[in-house]
Design a protein around this motif. Structure first.
Motif, PDB file in Angstrom:
ATOM      1  N   CYS A 139      -5.281  -6.080  -1.413  1.00  0.00           N
ATOM      2  CA  CYS A 139      -5.634  -7.042  -2.456  1.00  0.00           C
ATOM      3  C   CYS A 139      -7.135  -7.013  -2.733  1.00  0.00           C
ATOM      4  CB  CYS A 139      -5.208  -8.445  -2.021  1.00  0.00           C
ATOM      5  SG  CYS A 139      -3.445  -8.606  -1.660  1.00  0.00           S
ATOM      6  N   SER A 140      -7.518  -7.497  -3.886  1.00  0.00           N
ATOM      7  CA  SER A 140      -8.927  -7.473  -4.291  1.00  0.00           C
ATOM      8  C   SER A 140      -9.734  -8.599  -3.669  1.00  0.00           C
ATOM      9  CB  SER A 140      -9.027  -7.544  -5.824  1.00  0.00           C
ATOM     10  OG  SER A 140      -8.401  -8.731  -6.300  1.00  0.00           O
ATOM     11  N   SER A 141      -9.043  -9.552  -3.051  1.00  0.00           N
ATOM     12  CA  SER A 141      -9.729 -10.660  -2.392  1.00  0.00           C
ATOM     13  C   SER A 141      -8.972 -11.032  -1.121  1.00  0.00           C
ATOM     14  CB  SER A 141      -9.825 -11.870  -3.328  1.00  0.00           C
ATOM     15  OG  SER A 141      -8.532 -12.298  -3.728  1.00  0.00           O
ATOM     16  N   LYS A 161       9.913  -0.055  -2.099  1.00  0.00           N
ATOM     17  CA  LYS A 161       9.195   1.165  -2.420  1.00  0.00           C
ATOM     18  C   LYS A 161       7.694   0.899  -2.275  1.00  0.00           C
ATOM     19  CE  LYS A 161      12.822   3.511  -3.945  1.00  0.00           C
ATOM     20  NZ  LYS A 161      13.289   4.768  -3.367  1.00  0.00           N
ATOM     21  N   ILE A 162       6.989   1.858  -1.705  1.00  0.00           N
ATOM     22  CA  ILE A 162       5.541   1.714  -1.604  1.00  0.00           C
ATOM     23  C   ILE A 162       4.944   1.822  -3.002  1.00  0.00           C
ATOM     24  CG2 ILE A 162       3.454   2.888  -0.833  1.00  0.00           C
ATOM     25  CD1 ILE A 162       4.681   3.387   1.771  1.00  0.00           C
ATOM     26  N   ASN A 216       7.763 -20.210   2.877  1.00  0.00           N
ATOM     27  CA  ASN A 216       8.403 -18.945   3.207  1.00  0.00           C
ATOM     28  C   ASN A 216       7.647 -17.807   2.525  1.00  0.00           C
ATOM     29  OD1 ASN A 216      10.067 -16.810   3.830  1.00  0.00           O
ATOM     30  ND2 ASN A 216      11.860 -17.585   2.751  1.00  0.00           N
ATOM     31  N   VAL A 217       6.798 -17.112   3.275  1.00  0.00           N
ATOM     32  CA  VAL A 217       5.969 -16.063   2.680  1.00  0.00           C
ATOM     33  C   VAL A 217       6.803 -14.878   2.217  1.00  0.00           C
ATOM     34  CG1 VAL A 217       4.013 -16.754   4.115  1.00  0.00           C
ATOM     35  CG2 VAL A 217       5.493 -14.882   4.871  1.00  0.00           C
ATOM     36  N   TRP A 218       8.024 -14.743   2.735  1.00  0.00           N
ATOM     37  CA  TRP A 218       8.871 -13.611   2.359  1.00  0.00           C
ATOM     38  C   TRP A 218       9.376 -13.734   0.927  1.00  0.00           C
ATOM     39  CZ3 TRP A 218       8.545  -9.920   5.942  1.00  0.00           C
ATOM     40  CH2 TRP A 218       8.200 -10.303   7.244  1.00  0.00           C
ATOM     41  N   ASP A 219       9.246 -14.912   0.334  1.00  0.00           N
ATOM     42  CA  ASP A 219       9.571 -15.056  -1.081  1.00  0.00           C
ATOM     43  C   ASP A 219       8.532 -14.365  -1.961  1.00  0.00           C
ATOM     44  OD1 ASP A 219      11.904 -16.501  -0.689  1.00  0.00           O
ATOM     45  OD2 ASP A 219      10.894 -18.451  -0.789  1.00  0.00           O
ATOM     46  N   SER A 220       7.335 -14.147  -1.393  1.00  0.00           N
ATOM     47  CA  SER A 220       6.235 -13.560  -2.163  1.00  0.00           C
ATOM     48  C   SER A 220       5.887 -12.137  -1.734  1.00  0.00           C
ATOM     49  CB  SER A 220       4.974 -14.434  -2.019  1.00  0.00           C
ATOM     50  OG  SER A 220       5.217 -15.757  -2.435  1.00  0.00           O
ATOM     51  N   TYR A 221       6.274 -11.775  -0.530  1.00  0.00           N
ATOM     52  CA  TYR A 221       5.891 -10.466   0.017  1.00  0.00           C
ATOM     53  C   TYR A 221       7.121  -9.658   0.433  1.00  0.00           C
ATOM     54  CZ  TYR A 221       1.029 -12.035   0.312  1.00  0.00           C
ATOM     55  OH  TYR A 221      -0.235 -12.487   0.013  1.00  0.00           O
ATOM     56  N   THR A 222       6.998  -8.335   0.333  1.00  0.00           N
ATOM     57  CA  THR A 222       8.029  -7.390   0.764  1.00  0.00           C
ATOM     58  C   THR A 222       7.611  -6.774   2.089  1.00  0.00           C
ATOM     59  OG1 THR A 222       8.655  -6.854  -1.509  1.00  0.00           O
ATOM     60  CG2 THR A 222       9.209  -5.230   0.193  1.00  0.00           C
ATOM     61  N   LEU A 223       8.542  -6.703   3.048  1.00  0.00           N
ATOM     62  CA  LEU A 223       8.248  -6.058   4.323  1.00  0.00           C
ATOM     63  C   LEU A 223       7.894  -4.595   4.080  1.00  0.00           C
ATOM     64  CD1 LEU A 223       8.115  -6.269   7.424  1.00  0.00           C
ATOM     65  CD2 LEU A 223      10.557  -5.709   7.481  1.00  0.00           C
ATOM     66  N   HIS A 224       6.761  -4.177   4.602  1.00  0.00           N
ATOM     67  CA  HIS A 224       6.215  -2.858   4.295  1.00  0.00           C
ATOM     68  C   HIS A 224       6.958  -1.734   5.012  1.00  0.00           C
ATOM     69  CE1 HIS A 224       3.305  -0.009   2.915  1.00  0.00           C
ATOM     70  NE2 HIS A 224       2.868   0.298   4.132  1.00  0.00           N
ATOM     71  N   PRO A 225       7.323  -0.658   4.289  1.00  0.00           N
ATOM     72  CA  PRO A 225       7.864   0.538   4.935  1.00  0.00           C
ATOM     73  C   PRO A 225       6.707   1.299   5.584  1.00  0.00           C
ATOM     74  CG  PRO A 225       8.466   0.419   2.597  1.00  0.00           C
ATOM     75  CD  PRO A 225       7.347  -0.537   2.828  1.00  0.00           C
ATOM     76  N   ASN A 226       6.416   0.977   6.831  1.00  0.00           N
ATOM     77  CA  ASN A 226       5.194   1.495   7.445  1.00  0.00           C
ATOM     78  C   ASN A 226       5.221   3.015   7.611  1.00  0.00           C
ATOM     79  OD1 ASN A 226       5.880   2.208  10.427  1.00  0.00           O
ATOM     80  ND2 ASN A 226       6.841   0.198  10.113  1.00  0.00           N
ATOM     81  N   SER A 227       4.037   3.587   7.647  1.00  0.00           N
ATOM     82  CA  SER A 227       3.894   5.042   7.652  1.00  0.00           C
ATOM     83  C   SER A 227       4.478   5.690   8.900  1.00  0.00           C
ATOM     84  CB  SER A 227       2.412   5.416   7.522  1.00  0.00           C
ATOM     85  OG  SER A 227       1.646   4.809   8.563  1.00  0.00           O
ATOM     86  N   VAL A 275      -1.915   0.278   7.900  1.00  0.00           N
ATOM     87  CA  VAL A 275      -2.549  -0.611   6.935  1.00  0.00           C
ATOM     88  C   VAL A 275      -3.200   0.161   5.789  1.00  0.00           C
ATOM     89  CG1 VAL A 275      -4.893  -0.791   7.880  1.00  0.00           C
ATOM     90  CG2 VAL A 275      -3.826  -2.815   6.844  1.00  0.00           C
ATOM     91  N   ALA A 276      -3.412   1.455   5.982  1.00  0.00           N
ATOM     92  CA  ALA A 276      -4.123   2.254   4.981  1.00  0.00           C
ATOM     93  C   ALA A 276      -3.379   2.346   3.658  1.00  0.00           C
ATOM     94  CB  ALA A 276      -4.388   3.658   5.532  1.00  0.00           C
ATOM     95  N   ASP A 277      -2.027   2.329   3.702  1.00  0.00           N
ATOM     96  CA  ASP A 277      -1.260   2.434   2.452  1.00  0.00           C
ATOM     97  C   ASP A 277      -0.534   1.137   2.120  1.00  0.00           C
ATOM     98  OD1 ASP A 277       0.819   2.349   4.242  1.00  0.00           O
ATOM     99  OD2 ASP A 277       1.793   4.197   3.588  1.00  0.00           O
ATOM    100  N   LEU A 278      -1.033   0.018   2.637  1.00  0.00           N
ATOM    101  CA  LEU A 278      -0.383  -1.282   2.446  1.00  0.00           C
ATOM    102  C   LEU A 278      -0.787  -1.890   1.107  1.00  0.00           C
ATOM    103  CD1 LEU A 278       1.308  -3.616   3.741  1.00  0.00           C
ATOM    104  CD2 LEU A 278      -0.858  -4.504   4.626  1.00  0.00           C
ATOM    105  N   PRO A 279       0.134  -1.957   0.143  1.00  0.00           N
ATOM    106  CA  PRO A 279      -0.202  -2.552  -1.150  1.00  0.00           C
ATOM    107  C   PRO A 279      -0.246  -4.073  -1.068  1.00  0.00           C
ATOM    108  CG  PRO A 279       2.078  -1.875  -1.139  1.00  0.00           C
ATOM    109  CD  PRO A 279       1.505  -1.428   0.174  1.00  0.00           C
TER     110      PRO A 279
END
Length: 390
Positions: free
Chosen positions: A29-31, A22-23, A40-51, A98-102
């Protein structure tokens, strides 16, 4: 886009679905983001449901021929998928995506515009001639690099040039692939060198188990990927390779879909899990990173294809396992949706310039529009046949 070898395997059957992504309300990010490609970066990040795909699915929901599917169909929009930057003009899709990428999501981008693209097929031939390597660098890769650099507080996963290096391994007898070979190697190396940015993780396309998984293709395939990787200076942000992109192969079905064919003895990679294991070993020997991502976007149903190499709009297909890092395999970083389900692989119109005979085979869905165009009935079929169901 799709492969052109009489080799492609199955779908991910029996795996457990992860919750759809879910978006979130938060933005970048702030930095600045730094991705460690040794992990494995996928352990920390979710594949984005792009616009872009969300908009396609939203429109599809409004146009359903079967209203009873609407609730399930709407859920597809929340599944992360890769965005295909498959032309110079389509680089413009980056900005909205990228505009709505959390901060907790990673934006998947397919880098796919090599000179002489898809040299062994017609359905996804690209816009650049085999001699246009300078234009590929300055008008395609360089603008993408600039956009990623302008968004240091966002994370990106890049899938590098589907079908390109595998075609050089198995289709070197074709004049079109011979003409494109230099541009492929030079272009992929240039992409890897210049996209080697701290907030990026990269996977180089390696076809699938029914393509480079043949026993005779494993070592040459690994050598080709390693050659280009080393020519790029062995970039630190290359994590490994991608398999089954826009494909139909099962991740772990045993015995494999084509294990009973007369030539099965020459291919021990009857599913993608085995292919990843064997190809990783060959890559390690050749000096290339050994982790993988695998496309499970449309591989829920097996036994549909007449041959491994049938790649175009396979009839009877269904949405597969949702993106997740819970793959049960140390070498497989994540299941991803590489091909946006509902977008065509190629046209079935025999009079079209880009008609490929694979799109007219008995196991291909008809009618189908040009590659990349939306096919509403096919989307509804994928939804009905989804496993796990929506």
């Amino acid at each position: 886009m799709k492969v052109t070898q009489t080799t492609a395997a199955l779908f991910a059957a029996g795996a457990t679905a992860a919750p759809s992504a879910k978006i979130q309300s938060r933005a970048a990010c702030s930095s600045a983001v730094t991705l460690d490609a040794t992990t494995n970066v996928w352990d920390s990040y979710t594949l984005h449901p792009n616009s872009f795909y969300r908009a396609e699915v939203t429109a599809a929901v409004a146009n359903l021929s079967d209203a009873s599917l609407s609730t399930a169909a709407a859920k597809v929009a929340d599944v992360g998928s890769f965005l295909w930057l498959d032309s110079i003009a389509n680089i413009a899709k980056f900005d909205d995506a990228v505009a709505d990428l959390p901060c907790e999501n990673i934006l998947g981008l397919v880098i796919y515009d090599l000179p002489g693209r898809d040299c062994a097929a017609k359905a996804s031939n690209g816009e650049l001639a085999a001699t246009d390597i300078a234009k590929y660098k300055t008008s395609y890769i360089d603008p993408i690099v600039a956009k990623i650099k302008a968004n240091p507080n966002s994370a990106f996963a890049l899938l590098i040039e589907p079908d390109s290096l595998p075609n050089l391994v198995t289709n070197s007898d074709l004049a079109t692939c011979q003409a494109a070979a230099s541009a492929y190697e030079t272009g992929v190396a240039y992409a890897l060198t210049n996209l080697n940015l701290p907030n990026v993780v990269m996977y180089v396309d390696a076809g699938h188990g029914g393509w480079l998984g043949w026993d005779a293709n494993l070592a040459p395939g690994a050598a080709e990927l390693a050659k280009v990787y080393k020519a790029a200076g062995s970039p630190a942000q290359v994590r490994g390779f991608a398999t089954n992109i826009a494909g139909w192969n099962s991740f772990d079905q045993t015995p494999g879909e084509f294990s009973g064919t007369s030539d099965a003895q020459y291919n021990s990679c009857q599913n993608e899990k085995t292919y990843i294991s064997k190809f990783s070993a060959a890559l390690s020997s050749a000096g290339f990173p050994t982790h993988a991502i695998t496309d499970t976007g449309r591989n829920a149903v097996t036994g549909l294809r007449l041959e491994w190499g049938d790649w175009c709009n396979v009839n009877g297909a269904g949405f597969g396992v949702r993106p997740t890092s819970d793959t049960g395999d140390e070498l497989t970083d994540a299941f991803v949706w590489g091909k946006p389900g509902g977008e065509s692989d190629g046209t079935s119109d025999t009079t079209a310039t880009r008609y490929d005979s694979f799109c007219g085979k008995d196991d291909a869905y008809k009618p189908s529009p040009e590659a990349g165009a939306w096919n509403q009935p096919y989307f509804e079929m994928l939804l009905k046949n989804a496993n796990p169901a929506f």
